[in-house]
Design a protein around this motif. Structure first.
Motif, PDB file in Angstrom:
ATOM      1  N   ARG A  24     -26.005  53.004 -12.837  1.00 26.33           N
ATOM      2  CA  ARG A  24     -26.699  52.177 -11.745  1.00 26.33           C
ATOM      3  C   ARG A  24     -26.432  51.020 -11.544  1.00 26.33           C
ATOM      4  O   ARG A  24     -26.454  50.089 -12.093  1.00 26.33           O
ATOM      5  CB  ARG A  24     -28.101  52.353 -11.615  1.00 26.33           C
ATOM      6  CG  ARG A  24     -29.132  51.677 -10.486  1.00 26.33           C
ATOM      7  CD  ARG A  24     -30.552  51.801 -10.775  1.00 26.33           C
ATOM      8  NE  ARG A  24     -31.134  51.193  -9.794  1.00 26.33           N
ATOM      9  CZ  ARG A  24     -31.354  51.766  -8.228  1.00 26.33           C
ATOM     10  NH1 ARG A  24     -31.193  52.837  -8.274  1.00 26.33           N
ATOM     11  NH2 ARG A  24     -32.240  51.049  -7.430  1.00 26.33           N
ATOM     12  N   PRO A  25     -25.439  50.700 -10.441  1.00 27.33           N
ATOM     13  CA  PRO A  25     -24.941  49.331 -10.313  1.00 27.33           C
ATOM     14  C   PRO A  25     -26.067  48.293  -9.720  1.00 27.33           C
ATOM     15  O   PRO A  25     -26.977  48.821  -8.993  1.00 27.33           O
ATOM     16  CB  PRO A  25     -23.786  49.537  -9.457  1.00 27.33           C
ATOM     17  CG  PRO A  25     -23.525  50.669  -9.180  1.00 27.33           C
ATOM     18  CD  PRO A  25     -24.905  51.431  -9.493  1.00 27.33           C
ATOM     19  N   ASN A  26     -26.051  46.999 -10.028  1.00 24.39           N
ATOM     20  CA  ASN A  26     -27.188  46.002  -9.343  1.00 24.39           C
ATOM     21  C   ASN A  26     -26.648  45.485  -8.202  1.00 24.39           C
ATOM     22  O   ASN A  26     -25.460  46.322  -7.500  1.00 24.39           O
ATOM     23  CB  ASN A  26     -27.618  45.164 -10.554  1.00 24.39           C
ATOM     24  CG  ASN A  26     -26.530  44.030 -10.939  1.00 24.39           C
ATOM     25  OD1 ASN A  26     -25.277  44.191 -10.504  1.00 24.39           O
ATOM     26  ND2 ASN A  26     -26.892  43.402 -11.842  1.00 24.39           N
ATOM     27  N   SER A  27     -26.405  43.996  -8.057  1.00 18.26           N
ATOM     28  CA  SER A  27     -25.986  43.775  -6.732  1.00 18.26           C
ATOM     29  C   SER A  27     -24.479  43.103  -6.736  1.00 18.26           C
ATOM     30  O   SER A  27     -24.101  42.733  -5.947  1.00 18.26           O
ATOM     31  CB  SER A  27     -26.726  42.289  -6.466  1.00 18.26           C
ATOM     32  OG  SER A  27     -26.670  41.646  -7.562  1.00 18.26           O
ATOM     33  N   LYS A  28     -24.016  43.572  -7.981  1.00 16.40           N
ATOM     34  CA  LYS A  28     -22.427  43.329  -8.198  1.00 16.40           C
ATOM     35  C   LYS A  28     -21.754  44.344  -7.510  1.00 16.40           C
ATOM     36  O   LYS A  28     -21.693  45.335  -8.208  1.00 16.40           O
ATOM     37  CB  LYS A  28     -22.037  42.856  -9.505  1.00 16.40           C
ATOM     38  CG  LYS A  28     -22.624  41.201  -9.860  1.00 16.40           C
ATOM     39  CD  LYS A  28     -22.150  41.125 -11.408  1.00 16.40           C
ATOM     40  CE  LYS A  28     -22.513  39.644 -11.624  1.00 16.40           C
ATOM     41  NZ  LYS A  28     -22.050  39.383 -12.943  1.00 16.40           N
ATOM     42  N   VAL A  29     -20.712  43.933  -6.766  1.00 15.42           N
ATOM     43  CA  VAL A  29     -19.915  45.106  -6.103  1.00 15.42           C
ATOM     44  C   VAL A  29     -18.514  44.897  -6.441  1.00 15.42           C
ATOM     45  O   VAL A  29     -18.013  43.692  -6.391  1.00 15.42           O
ATOM     46  CB  VAL A  29     -20.057  45.108  -4.504  1.00 15.42           C
ATOM     47  CG1 VAL A  29     -21.565  45.809  -4.271  1.00 15.42           C
ATOM     48  CG2 VAL A  29     -19.739  43.881  -3.907  1.00 15.42           C
ATOM     49  N   GLY A  30     -17.739  45.978  -6.285  1.00 16.88           N
ATOM     50  CA  GLY A  30     -16.048  45.445  -6.418  1.00 16.88           C
ATOM     51  C   GLY A  30     -15.409  46.607  -7.126  1.00 16.88           C
ATOM     52  O   GLY A  30     -15.755  47.785  -7.035  1.00 16.88           O
ATOM     53  N   VAL A  31     -14.609  46.437  -8.011  1.00 19.33           N
ATOM     54  CA  VAL A  31     -13.397  47.380  -8.637  1.00 19.33           C
ATOM     55  C   VAL A  31     -13.581  47.133  -9.952  1.00 19.33           C
ATOM     56  O   VAL A  31     -13.448  45.851 -10.738  1.00 19.33           O
ATOM     57  CB  VAL A  31     -12.201  47.569  -8.214  1.00 19.33           C
ATOM     58  CG1 VAL A  31     -11.205  48.470  -8.741  1.00 19.33           C
ATOM     59  CG2 VAL A  31     -12.385  47.988  -6.525  1.00 19.33           C
ATOM     60  N   ILE A  32     -13.666  48.145 -10.999  1.00 18.02           N
ATOM     61  CA  ILE A  32     -13.527  48.172 -12.678  1.00 18.02           C
ATOM     62  C   ILE A  32     -12.398  49.097 -12.787  1.00 18.02           C
ATOM     63  O   ILE A  32     -12.426  50.245 -12.543  1.00 18.02           O
ATOM     64  CB  ILE A  32     -14.803  48.478 -13.285  1.00 18.02           C
ATOM     65  CG1 ILE A  32     -15.928  47.591 -12.670  1.00 18.02           C
ATOM     66  CG2 ILE A  32     -14.796  48.144 -14.864  1.00 18.02           C
ATOM     67  CD1 ILE A  32     -17.484  48.185 -12.987  1.00 18.02           C
ATOM     68  N   ARG A  33     -11.373  48.623 -13.852  1.00 23.23           N
ATOM     69  CA  ARG A  33     -10.585  49.429 -14.072  1.00 23.23           C
ATOM     70  C   ARG A  33     -10.601  49.604 -15.560  1.00 23.23           C
ATOM     71  O   ARG A  33     -10.559  48.913 -16.482  1.00 23.23           O
ATOM     72  CB  ARG A  33      -9.064  48.807 -14.037  1.00 23.23           C
ATOM     73  CG  ARG A  33      -7.797  49.496 -14.424  1.00 23.23           C
ATOM     74  CD  ARG A  33      -6.579  48.738 -14.313  1.00 23.23           C
ATOM     75  NE  ARG A  33      -5.363  49.156 -15.112  1.00 23.23           N
ATOM     76  CZ  ARG A  33      -4.120  48.679 -14.956  1.00 23.23           C
ATOM     77  NH1 ARG A  33      -3.950  47.621 -14.592  1.00 23.23           N
ATOM     78  NH2 ARG A  33      -3.308  49.265 -15.953  1.00 23.23           N
ATOM     79  N   LEU A  34     -10.802  50.976 -15.947  1.00 22.50           N
ATOM     80  CA  LEU A  34     -11.068  51.376 -17.195  1.00 22.50           C
ATOM     81  C   LEU A  34      -9.816  52.330 -17.609  1.00 22.50           C
ATOM     82  O   LEU A  34      -9.086  52.675 -16.704  1.00 22.50           O
ATOM     83  CB  LEU A  34     -12.243  52.201 -17.372  1.00 22.50           C
ATOM     84  CG  LEU A  34     -13.558  51.316 -16.972  1.00 22.50           C
ATOM     85  CD1 LEU A  34     -14.672  52.486 -16.994  1.00 22.50           C
ATOM     86  CD2 LEU A  34     -13.900  50.224 -17.674  1.00 22.50           C
ATOM     87  N   PRO A  35      -9.845  52.803 -19.068  1.00 22.45           N
ATOM     88  CA  PRO A  35      -8.654  53.656 -19.485  1.00 22.45           C
ATOM     89  C   PRO A  35      -8.659  54.902 -18.746  1.00 22.45           C
ATOM     90  O   PRO A  35      -9.757  55.583 -18.661  1.00 22.45           O
ATOM     91  CB  PRO A  35      -9.049  53.777 -20.899  1.00 22.45           C
ATOM     92  CG  PRO A  35      -9.479  52.635 -21.204  1.00 22.45           C
ATOM     93  CD  PRO A  35     -10.552  52.093 -20.103  1.00 22.45           C
ATOM     94  N   ASP A  36      -7.696  55.121 -17.814  1.00 26.19           N
ATOM     95  CA  ASP A  36      -7.655  56.401 -16.893  1.00 26.19           C
ATOM     96  C   ASP A  36      -8.678  56.649 -15.960  1.00 26.19           C
ATOM     97  O   ASP A  36      -9.039  57.780 -15.420  1.00 26.19           O
ATOM     98  CB  ASP A  36      -7.788  57.768 -17.868  1.00 26.19           C
ATOM     99  CG  ASP A  36      -6.360  57.755 -19.023  1.00 26.19           C
ATOM    100  OD1 ASP A  36      -5.348  57.451 -18.559  1.00 26.19           O
ATOM    101  OD2 ASP A  36      -6.644  57.974 -20.098  1.00 26.19           O
ATOM    102  N   LEU A  37      -9.542  55.502 -15.500  1.00 25.84           N
ATOM    103  CA  LEU A  37     -10.626  55.624 -14.608  1.00 25.84           C
ATOM    104  C   LEU A  37     -10.713  54.477 -13.860  1.00 25.84           C
ATOM    105  O   LEU A  37     -10.725  53.332 -14.592  1.00 25.84           O
ATOM    106  CB  LEU A  37     -11.957  55.779 -15.230  1.00 25.84           C
ATOM    107  CG  LEU A  37     -13.276  55.971 -14.690  1.00 25.84           C
ATOM    108  CD1 LEU A  37     -13.220  57.194 -13.629  1.00 25.84           C
ATOM    109  CD2 LEU A  37     -14.430  56.040 -15.587  1.00 25.84           C
ATOM    110  N   THR A  38     -10.936  54.535 -12.678  1.00 33.54           N
ATOM    111  CA  THR A  38     -11.085  53.346 -11.698  1.00 33.54           C
ATOM    112  C   THR A  38     -12.600  53.597 -11.053  1.00 33.54           C
ATOM    113  O   THR A  38     -12.974  54.483 -10.660  1.00 33.54           O
ATOM    114  CB  THR A  38     -10.231  53.320 -10.660  1.00 33.54           C
ATOM    115  OG1 THR A  38      -8.947  52.929 -11.227  1.00 33.54           O
ATOM    116  CG2 THR A  38     -10.481  52.246  -9.622  1.00 33.54           C
TER     117      THR A  38
END
Length: 404
Positions: free
Chosen positions: A54-68
């Motif tokens: 569950r995200p809060n009010s921060k929006v954008g993109v997160i790059r993880l190993p083998d997952l965006t």
């Protein structure tokens, strides 16, 4: 640094303030998600390896190993960038904001907007300035560093330790812009056009030094007649650098994120737009009462920092707060009312104003709460964020008339 290439990376889309259940994450992905995005609440699901996010009010993109992981805001992307750029003083970019592709994620949209800003800033060439250099040369240039010459060369004539000023594009404003380009390049880009725009910006700053800036320690660039045309691009660069984070291991990107806090964006926009609509200065209409004394108690232990306040000399004549997220049917939460009441009490005013965001998903009605025992009124106002930038600014003007 080579740009990230398009790979078969799994992509997960979340929505602001909404829970996504039963998301499969490896232990490595979970580790880097919790490190790079503390704003995402992670809880175990019904089965091993599955998690509720569950995200809060921060929006954008997160790059993880083998997952965006993409966190979509409840507002359209172009409106988010309009609010953010206006609050930063980059409102000259308003026409470009409305041209942003709504299907793009926040990073891709920011690349488009930043490219427009950089192109405007550097259209007449890179800004240049004098930088002091200290080098060892075989000829005299500038001034000889006598102490260094004696300490290092023991009286030998050449080479010579010198200090000189060089007129160069390798100066702080260009370094900030290049750092922002590099920060965006760490993040995944789905569109070939996005990669093309990043490559074009990298070429512009090819002769500028690479500097890694800490998000909390970005240098200030004083506005002068010579660099005024750079200011919109620099404002966006600061937003990119403050909102991004990269974690490296063994020379490789383990995680990278670009997250914008919508609570902060809305608060900043309301403060700046109202100040301009009222034709006031930052001194008379400060954000968080900067430079002003507003205390709830006589002992001055409880300092208050309202989002907006209007001061005449040392007297507060108006106080209010901006609220982006709501969870109740009528919009106002009890603790918001208590907070506004504290502002009115501290300022010695009969009322305080709460300004809530309004869009297709969140609805709130204007209302006035009378606090009889305290003899105060808390008024709820609404700022509709739907429509084009000019329409939103006109609603700010109407709100400004209420404030006045």
């Amino acid at each position: 640094m080579p740009l990230p290439t398009k790979t078969a990376m799994r992509r997960l889309q979340l929505a602001e303030h909404q829970t996504q259940e039963d998301v499969r994450l490896t232990s490595r992905q979970l580790h880097y998600l919790q490190r790079s995005a503390e704003s995402v609440d992670v809880s175990p699901a019904s089965s091993d390896g599955l998690w509720n996010l569950r995200p809060n009010s921060k929006v954008g993109v997160i790059r993880l190993p083998d997952l965006t992981v993409e966190i979509r805001p409840k507002l359209p992307i172009d409106r988010v960038l309009f609010l953010a750029s206006y609050a930063l003083g980059a409102f000259q970019l308003k026409p470009e904001v409305t041209d942003i592709d709504r299907s793009a994620d926040l990073v891709e949209a920011m690349v488009q907007l930043f490219h427009q800003a950089v192109r405007r800033a550097t259209g007449r060439g890179l800004l240049q300035g004098y930088q002091t250099r200290e080098e060892t040369l075989n000829v005299v240039r500038g001034r000889i560093r006598i102490e260094e010459q004696l300490r290092r060369r023991f009286g030998i004539a050449v080479p010579i330790e010198v200090r000189y000023d060089e007129f160069t594009p390798d100066i702080e404003p260009n370094r900030l812009l290049k750092a922002a380009v590099r920060r965006l390049a760490w993040l995944p880009q789905r569109s070939p056009n996005t990669r093309r725009l990043l490559s074009a910006m990298r070429a512009v700053f090819a002769n500028v030094s690479k500097v890694e800036y800490r998000p909390t320690h970005l240098p200030e660039v004083p506005v002068t007649p010579l660099n005024a045309h750079y200011q919109p691009a620099l404002a966006l660069a600061r937003l990119i650098l403050q909102s991004g984070a990269v974690e490296l291991a063994a020379g490789k990107v383990q995680s990278a994120s670009f997250l914008i806090d919508m609570n902060k964006v809305f608060e900043d926009f309301v403060a700046v737009a109202l100040r301009e609509a009222l034709d006031l200065t930052e001194h008379t209409f400060p954000q968080e009462a900067r430079g002003r004394d507003l205390w709830l108690d006589q002992g001055r232990d409880l300092r208050l920092k309202p989002d907006i306040s209007w001061w005449q000399a040392n007297r507060c004549v108006f106080v209010g707060d901006a609220k982006y997220k709501r969870t109740t049917v009528h919009g106002a939460q009890n603790h918001d009312i208590y907070q506004a009441l504290a502002y009115a009490l501290a300022a010695g005013l009969p009322s305080a104003l709460l300004i809530y965001a309004h869009d297709d998903q969140d609805r709130v009605e204007p209302v006035v709460y009378e606090i009889r025992e305290a003899r105060k009124c808390i008024e709820i106002a609404v700022l509709d964020l739907r429509g084009q930038p000019d329409e939103i600014l006109e609603r700010v003007n109407r709100l400004a008339r209420k404030v006045r």
